[in-house]
Design an enzyme around this catalytic site. Structure first.
Site, PDB file in Angstrom:
ATOM      1  N   GLU A 176       0.857  -1.192   0.000  1.00  0.00           N
ATOM      2  CA  GLU A 176       0.000   0.000   0.000  1.00  0.00           C
ATOM      3  C   GLU A 176       0.891   1.238   0.000  1.00  0.00           C
ATOM      4  O   GLU A 176       1.823   1.302   0.794  1.00  0.00           O
ATOM      5  CB  GLU A 176      -0.909   0.036   1.225  1.00  0.00           C
ATOM      6  CG  GLU A 176      -1.892   1.189   1.131  1.00  0.00           C
ATOM      7  CD  GLU A 176      -2.852   1.283   2.324  1.00  0.00           C
ATOM      8  OE1 GLU A 176      -2.734   0.499   3.274  1.00  0.00           O
ATOM      9  OE2 GLU A 176      -3.714   2.163   2.271  1.00  0.00           O
ATOM     10  N   GLY A 216       3.278   2.583  10.707  1.00  0.00           N
ATOM     11  CA  GLY A 216       3.045   1.794  11.912  1.00  0.00           C
ATOM     12  C   GLY A 216       2.872   0.310  11.609  1.00  0.00           C
ATOM     13  O   GLY A 216       3.515  -0.540  12.211  1.00  0.00           O
ATOM     14  N   ASN A 259      -2.398  -6.239   5.395  1.00  0.00           N
ATOM     15  CA  ASN A 259      -2.442  -7.283   4.360  1.00  0.00           C
ATOM     16  C   ASN A 259      -3.301  -8.468   4.794  1.00  0.00           C
ATOM     17  O   ASN A 259      -3.202  -8.928   5.925  1.00  0.00           O
ATOM     18  CB  ASN A 259      -1.032  -7.793   4.080  1.00  0.00           C
ATOM     19  CG  ASN A 259      -0.018  -6.684   4.066  1.00  0.00           C
ATOM     20  OD1 ASN A 259      -0.085  -5.818   3.228  1.00  0.00           O
ATOM     21  ND2 ASN A 259       0.892  -6.680   5.038  1.00  0.00           N
ATOM     22  N   GLU A 273      -5.253  -2.635  12.689  1.00  0.00           N
ATOM     23  CA  GLU A 273      -4.982  -3.495  11.528  1.00  0.00           C
ATOM     24  C   GLU A 273      -5.961  -4.661  11.486  1.00  0.00           C
ATOM     25  O   GLU A 273      -6.440  -5.043  10.417  1.00  0.00           O
ATOM     26  CB  GLU A 273      -3.539  -4.008  11.532  1.00  0.00           C
ATOM     27  CG  GLU A 273      -2.465  -2.919  11.645  1.00  0.00           C
ATOM     28  CD  GLU A 273      -2.619  -1.774  10.665  1.00  0.00           C
ATOM     29  OE1 GLU A 273      -3.132  -1.984   9.551  1.00  0.00           O
ATOM     30  OE2 GLU A 273      -2.227  -0.638  11.034  1.00  0.00           O
TER      31      GLU A 273
HETATM   32  N1  ARG Z   1      -3.025   1.007   5.730  1.00  0.00           N
HETATM   33  C1  ARG Z   1      -1.986   1.215   6.708  1.00  0.00           C
HETATM   34  C2  ARG Z   1      -2.698   1.581   8.006  1.00  0.00           C
HETATM   35  O1  ARG Z   1      -3.079   2.660   8.269  1.00  0.00           O
HETATM   36  C3  ARG Z   1      -1.022   2.274   6.345  1.00  0.00           C
HETATM   37  C4  ARG Z   1      -0.235   2.027   5.117  1.00  0.00           C
HETATM   38  C5  ARG Z   1       0.429   3.238   4.655  1.00  0.00           C
HETATM   39  N2  ARG Z   1       1.309   3.030   3.578  1.00  0.00           N
HETATM   40  C6  ARG Z   1       1.892   3.998   2.892  1.00  0.00           C
HETATM   41  N3  ARG Z   1       2.701   3.704   1.962  1.00  0.00           N
HETATM   42  N4  ARG Z   1       1.682   5.248   3.125  1.00  0.00           N
HETATM   43  O2  ARG Z   1      -3.071   0.754   8.724  1.00  0.00           O
HETATM   44 ZN    ZN Z   2      -5.281   1.938   8.607  1.00  0.00          ZN
END
Ligand code: ARG
Ligand code: ZN
Length: 858
Positions: free
Chosen positions: A118, A258, A262, A295
């Protein structure tokens, strides 16, 4: 190029099945990707399929089993022309994970391999339609050297494993749930697991593993407990059940953020997994619990229902932050958690909303999506959904979220889908409320209470400030919880919720023979700034008697903020200043003496408004003056209440270590007392801090004492820093604290210390935790960063330029501090802008840093 929300088009192809074959190596990993593709009936037909890449080279391409040369590159992307309705594409790529310092895609960390996809990291592994609305099932075969990579992990279920003759082994994983590429993950390396299990509400037995480095296993207990609590809570509170037989978490020490949600394989920064009393503070324990929950909750709010495009990021992040906040409220003290969350919002999001980087929670355009993982999208996003919940109540809100999960399960959805589901499910008209998604800026509400005869009249008006690209604003619906207190009985007739939905409105309340005291925005029911015309005595009254803990905290904060604003501006004669300080000290003494308060809450009430927040309340800030006046106030309170704070410190020091709220509260007020005492009487403070340091049997006390000691010169400072380092060298997370304490210190020579620490053998620009511990701590230390000669700005600009080629995502995160230049007094403002211009003129800036710098210059 700028990407715009309004330009969204569905992808012309679907990719129902992906199969990946990884031949893993730290320096060379070969990936064979096989994609089943078919025309998307919901999109405009195109014979061309665009597969995104980022720094990849094609090794080979085959279409329907035949080697093909019929491909072209468009920049980093691979374009193929496909004649028919459905095809099979096979692409081979090869990458060097050890050279991946950006930590996006597949990279090496501490001898193992892991991924972060991500938002757009998958395209650094293989060519793919790397966008969240392309959902596929994944079958992944991982091959690797059995000694280097004894553990091979991927999303979903492990289907088979085997050994080859040459010392390699393999594992084949299958994830039955269709997902976008950003949720792909793999991990390979020498890991050990804390294994447990959880039985879901419908009787599914789920194996839980937390994988860490050998030696870290005994620090995973809290994370495991947090995971099990999260799983139960999501069933009970939102009716959400886990959907695989396996849930894996892996902790890695090199990580940009943090953690990452996945599917079935969450990858975490070690900071949010490892905790024990000797190495983690109470705050760290809360961080682990909150991020584990966050998460895990993404499994529904993010994975089962994902985002159509990255403009919808708040759909999953805002909602998931709200969910983790509500969880933490239920696990500990709800009022304390609420105050902490508001403090984060005001410290991080309000400055974003009032500066050049302001954007709505659903942005309209971006160049680099990584720059939009912001406090606005996350924390204001959570506040916006919390307002919906406040307006309809918990039960109806649950009907809304049930409808949302039900209706959009398996889809890539939009913020609009969410609002509509809440609207229909909860039976709430959110027509005008949608402006919270489209308008940036923190609304300012002006409040005046009038009293005549038996009637109290509340006059409210709102102003949503202009933000970049949005000069004109429409009025927003602002839900305000309020209560009107009777001065005699110190009580009220019940809390009410009003919604201000026009630019101006008045509300009348009957039956008040005497003017009541107004408590408003209770519980911080709306993420706004309240400008209230209220007498100092009434704030003192609310600070002592308000039965809403947040409003009580707020009254005390207001009392202090309004005083500091006046004193910073030089508006106060000596006598006025002294009487205000006396009033504040008296209010704080009342907090110290109130037996009805628990120490966790008492500790919140004792937190002085931060220098950053104070600056935020002023049109033009002078950080030097703010620092002086705030420190002077702390010293005055410390001196006046010396005996009270000494007694508090003594009482709290007698409480033995445990994770129970009483003991945690005691530790919190203990260090608070130390800070006031040290400000009022540095000699005494130094002695007491040293004593606390020596007596400490846990990290909270030890770090608290060291924090106070780093601020003052003396042999105690030197000795404590040396002792702390020697005790914990080799423990990266604690060495991070050692760096951060010095960089965040009140010491006048902090800049020199930071420059020296940058040369320390333990410092490296390659590890984001270490970079943050030294340079983020510095950049967010107002008195050091805003040094009058501009040296702090130069240092941060140097860091950005040095870090940008290594890790652009992390480099770009320093820019917003310099971006505050417009709100600073003229001298600092000019120096900050000069540094931004210096960065802007550097050759070969990353897209990340370029975007932030150019937006900051405006
Ligand atoms: N989805 C993740 C979270 O907030 C954050 C991932 C962020 N990744 C990035 N490349 N900015 O739980
Ligand atoms: Zn998140």
């Amino acid at each position: 190029p700028t990407i715009r929300r309004e330009d969204y088009q569905p992808f012309p192809w679907t990719v129902p099945e992906v199969s990946l074959d990884f031949d893993l190596g730290l320096e060379a990993t070969r990936i064979v990707s096989t994609l089943k593709v078919a025309r998307n009936p919901a999109a405009e037909a195109s014979p061309t399929i665009r597969l995104n890449g980022d720094g990849l080279e094609v090794v080979s391409v085959a279409i329907d089993g035949e080697p093909s040369n019929g491909w072209t590159m468009d920049g980093d992307d691979l374009l193929l022309t496909l004649p028919g309705e459905a095809h099979e594409i096979r692409i081979v790529t090869e990458i060097d994970p050890s050279a991946n310092t950006q930590l996006m895609g597949l990279y090496a960390s501490d001898g193992m391999l892991c991924t972060q996809c991500e938002a757009q990291g998958f395209r650094r592994i293989t060519f793919f339609p790397d966008r969240p609305d392309v959902l596929s099932t994944y079958r992944v075969k991982m091959h690797g050297d059995a000694e280097t990579f004894p553990v091979l992990l991927c999303n979903g279920n492990l289907e088979s494993t085997g050994k080859d003759e040459d010392g390699t082994h393999w594992a084949e994983w299958h994830d039955p749930w269709p997902k976008p590429s950003y949720l792909f993950a793999l991990v390979a390396g020498q890991l050990v697991a804390n294994t447990d299990s959880f039985t879901t509400m419908n009787g599914r037995e789920v194996t839980l593993n937390i994988y860490v480095r050998d030696g870290d296993l005994d620090r995973t207990g809290h994370a495991m407990e947090s995971l099990k609590k999260s799983m139960r809570w999501d069933e009970e509170t939102f009716g959400r059940e886990y959907d695989l037989d396996l849930f894996n978490i892996v902790a890695v020490s090199d990580f940009n953020m943090g953690a990452m949600e996945n599917k079935g394989l969450n990858v975490f920064n070690t900071k949010y997994v490892l905790a024990d009393e000797d190495t983690a503070t109470d705050g760290d324990f809360d961080g682990v619990e909150g991020v584990i929950a966050h998460e895990y909750f993404h499994n529904w709010s993010g994975n089962r229902i994902t985002c159509r495009d990255w403009f919808q990021l708040s759909l999953k992040e805002g909602f998931t932050v709200l969910r983790d906040q509500l969880f933490s409220q239920d696990m500990g003290s709800a009022p304390v958690k609420r105050i902490e969350d508001v403090r984060v919002l005001r410290g991080a999001q309000f400055p974003e909303d009032s500066g050049p980087l302001a954007h709505p929670i659903r942005p309209d355009s971006y160049r680099e999506i990584s720059n939009f993982y912001t406090a606005t999208v996350y924390n204001k996003g959570a506040e916006v959904i919390r307002m919906m919940r406040t307006m309809c109540g918990e039960e109806r809100f649950r009907k809304g979220t049930d409808l949302y999960f039900d209706r959009h399960d398996g889809e890539a959805a939009t913020c609009e889908d969410f609002v509509r589901a809440i609207e229909e499910g909860a039976g709430l008209d959110l027509e005008q409320f949608r402006r919270w998604y489209s308008q940036a800026g923190t609304p300012k509400i002006t409040v005046r209470l009038e009293h005549a005869g038996n009637t109290a009249t509340l006059h409210l008006s709102q102003d949503v400030p202009a933000t970049p690209g949005q000069p004109e604003k429409q009025p927003m619906p602002i839900p305000l919880k309020l209560a009107l207190f009777d001065r005699e009985s110190k009580s009220h007739r019940g809390e009410e919720l009003i919604v201000l939905d026009s630019q101006e409105a008045s509300f009348t309340f009957e039956g008040f023979a005497q003017p009541p005291v107004l408590s408003i925005n209770r519980g911080f029911s709306a993420p706004v700034v309240i400008e209230r015309d209220i007498a100092q005595d009434d704030l003192v009254f609310l600070a002592a008697h308000d039965d809403d803990p947040f409003a009580r905290y707020e009254a005390l904060q207001d009392l202090i903020v309004s005083h500091l604003k006046q004193s910073v501006n030089g508006d106060l004669a000596d006598a006025e200043r002294d009487s205000a300080r006396t009033a504040i000290a008296a209010a704080i003494r009342a907090v110290l003496q109130d037996d009805a308060l628990d120490d966790l809450m008492r500790g919140e009430l004792l937190v002085l408004p931060s220098e950053t927040y104070l600056a935020e309340t002023m049109a033009v800030a002078d950080p030097g003056r703010i620092h002086e006046e705030r420190q002077a106030l702390r010293a005055a309170i410390g001196a006046t209440l010396k005996d009270d704070f000494s007694a508090l410190h003594k009482r709290a020091s007698a409480v033995p270590y445990s994770l129970q709220p009483e003991a945690r509260g005691a530790r919190k007020v203990k260090t608070q007392a130390l800070m006031f005492l040290a400000a009022g009487d540095p000699e005494l403070g130094r002695a007491m801090a040293w004593a606390q340091y020596e007596a400490a049997d846990n990290m909270t006390d030890r770090q608290g004492a060291l924090m106070v000691l780093t601020g003052v010169d003396g042999i105690e400072r030197t000795n404590a820093l040396l002792d702390f380092y020697n005790r914990y060298k080799g423990n990266a997370l604690v060495v991070d604290k050692w760096f951060a304490l010095q960089a965040g210190s009140m010491h006048p020579n902090t800049i020199e210390h930071v420059k020296a620490l940058a040369e320390h053998p333990d410092f490296t620009m390659k590890n984001p935790n270490r970079v943050r511990s030294l340079f983020m701590a510095f950049a967010y230390n107002p008195h050091a960063f805003h040094a009058a000669d501009g040296e702090g700005y130069r240092l941060v600009a140097d860091v950005i330029l040095a870090l940008d080629p290594i890790n652009p995502q992390t480099a770009a995160r320093f820019v917003p501090q310099l971006g505050k230049w417009r709100r600073m007094e003229p001298k600092r403002s000019a120096m900050m802008k000069e540094q931004l211009e210096r960065i802007a003129s550097a050759p070969a800036l990353s897209r990340d840093t370029y975007e932030q710098v150019s937006r900051s210059l405006g």
